[in-house]
Design an enzyme around this catalytic site. Sequence first.
Site, PDB file in Angstrom:
ATOM      1  N   ARG A   1      -0.871  -7.683  -3.933  1.00  0.00           N
ATOM      2  CA  ARG A   1      -0.010  -7.419  -5.432  1.00  0.00           C
ATOM      3  C   ARG A   1      -0.475  -5.811  -6.338  1.00  0.00           C
ATOM      4  O   ARG A   1      -1.846  -6.493  -6.926  1.00  0.00           O
ATOM      5  CB  ARG A   1       0.395  -8.327  -5.742  1.00  0.00           C
ATOM      6  CG  ARG A   1       1.581  -9.790  -4.785  1.00  0.00           C
ATOM      7  CD  ARG A   1       2.777  -9.539  -5.299  1.00  0.00           C
ATOM      8  NE  ARG A   1       3.325 -10.072  -3.846  1.00  0.00           N
ATOM      9  CZ  ARG A   1       3.521 -10.160  -2.731  1.00  0.00           C
ATOM     10  NH1 ARG A   1       3.019  -8.694  -2.296  1.00  0.00           N
ATOM     11  NH2 ARG A   1       4.491 -10.513  -2.135  1.00  0.00           N
TER      12      ARG A   1
ATOM     13  N   HIS B   1       3.006  -0.733   0.641  1.00  0.00           N
ATOM     14  CA  HIS B   1       2.939  -1.748   1.183  1.00  0.00           C
ATOM     15  C   HIS B   1       4.213  -2.152   2.599  1.00  0.00           C
ATOM     16  O   HIS B   1       4.891  -2.657   2.686  1.00  0.00           O
ATOM     17  CB  HIS B   1       3.734  -2.645  -0.059  1.00  0.00           C
ATOM     18  CG  HIS B   1       4.345  -3.835   0.521  1.00  0.00           C
ATOM     19  ND1 HIS B   1       4.296  -4.092  -1.492  1.00  0.00           N
ATOM     20  CD2 HIS B   1       3.914  -4.433   0.713  1.00  0.00           C
ATOM     21  CE1 HIS B   1       4.039  -5.559  -1.549  1.00  0.00           C
ATOM     22  NE2 HIS B   1       4.535  -6.017   0.052  1.00  0.00           N
TER      23      HIS B   1
HETATM   24  C1  GLV Z   1       4.355  -9.584   1.471  1.00  0.00           C
HETATM   25  O1  GLV Z   1       4.207  -8.490   0.548  1.00  0.00           O
HETATM   26  C2  GLV Z   1       4.562 -10.947   1.152  1.00  0.00           C
HETATM   27  O2  GLV Z   1       3.756 -10.647   0.577  1.00  0.00           O
HETATM   28  O3  GLV Z   1       4.614 -11.113   2.682  1.00  0.00           O
END
Ligand code: GLV
Length: 313
Positions: A221, A277
């Site tokens: 994160r 991401h």
């Molecule tokens: C992706 O970021 C998740 O939390 O699955």
Amino acid sequence: MRVLVHIDDANTWREALAKRLPNAEIVTSEGDSDTPADYLAAWKPPAELLEKQTQLKGIVNLGAGVDALLNNPALPAGVPIVKLRDAGMGPLIADYVRFGVLYFQRGFDRYFAQQIDAHWQEYPLIDKADWPVGVLGLGAIGAHVAKALAADGFPVYGWSRSPKSLEGVTCHHGTDGLSHLLGKVQTLVTLLPNTVSTRGIINADTLSQLPEGASLINPGRGALIDEQALLDALGRDEGNNQPQGRLRGALLDAFTEEPLPDSNPLWLHPRVRITPHMAGPTPVRDAAGQVAELIKAMENGDPIDTVDPKAGY
Ligand code: GLV
């Protein structure tokens, strides 16, 4: 039983869930988000959708991190939330981290930088056994990654809020445990959930405890990292490809603001590698079985491991 699915690619999820829950009516939010559903299986549902769903008996978060869901202003209080635990993301994120650790341990970062100047110079190999890796966060995914790195031959140090034990991994916890780990590792991997106690955990103080020349990999994160402190720890290069800061480089997949804005200086830093991401997309085939089992368990009133909204995971 009616299950409402909200996620990109909702139709694939609908089909996968329909096979596993033959007696349920599975609908997607594109089709109908107004009719009250019993269960919501969703990734980052908008507030308007949650506001309309007043009869939910449970919510399945179609990802590992529940921060976006818990921060949704329309999240109904008291409705049990369950999240995916690994569900095929562990191996994907382990591959991402393997790539990152090897990128630094085998010096690919240096070699690719040398290529720009057509400069041919080999560095002595540093053995895996002399390249300790730290993994912050030993939930389902962090534990998977820590064990994978240990199996690859890296000495692995893990850190979690509460004490844990994992075969082949030296586990630490608490503030002292964190300092102990930071002082040892060549590469630090952050896989903590985004909670009030982890936000900004990678800051000027913690970065200063890493050995000179350490590297950072964040497939978790963005909020875990104080970006300015990271840029300061990286420093700028003086044109000779030799890092000027304590940190050798960073591989980053998650950011406080996504998409990462064009103006963010991380984009242009020569020793930062950025991915959008993509480290651990939820694999539908592996995860749909887990989602179906969770919905069945909630419907049957079986004991399940629910998210603790106060703890944030
Ligand atoms: C992706 O970021 C998740 O939390 O699955």
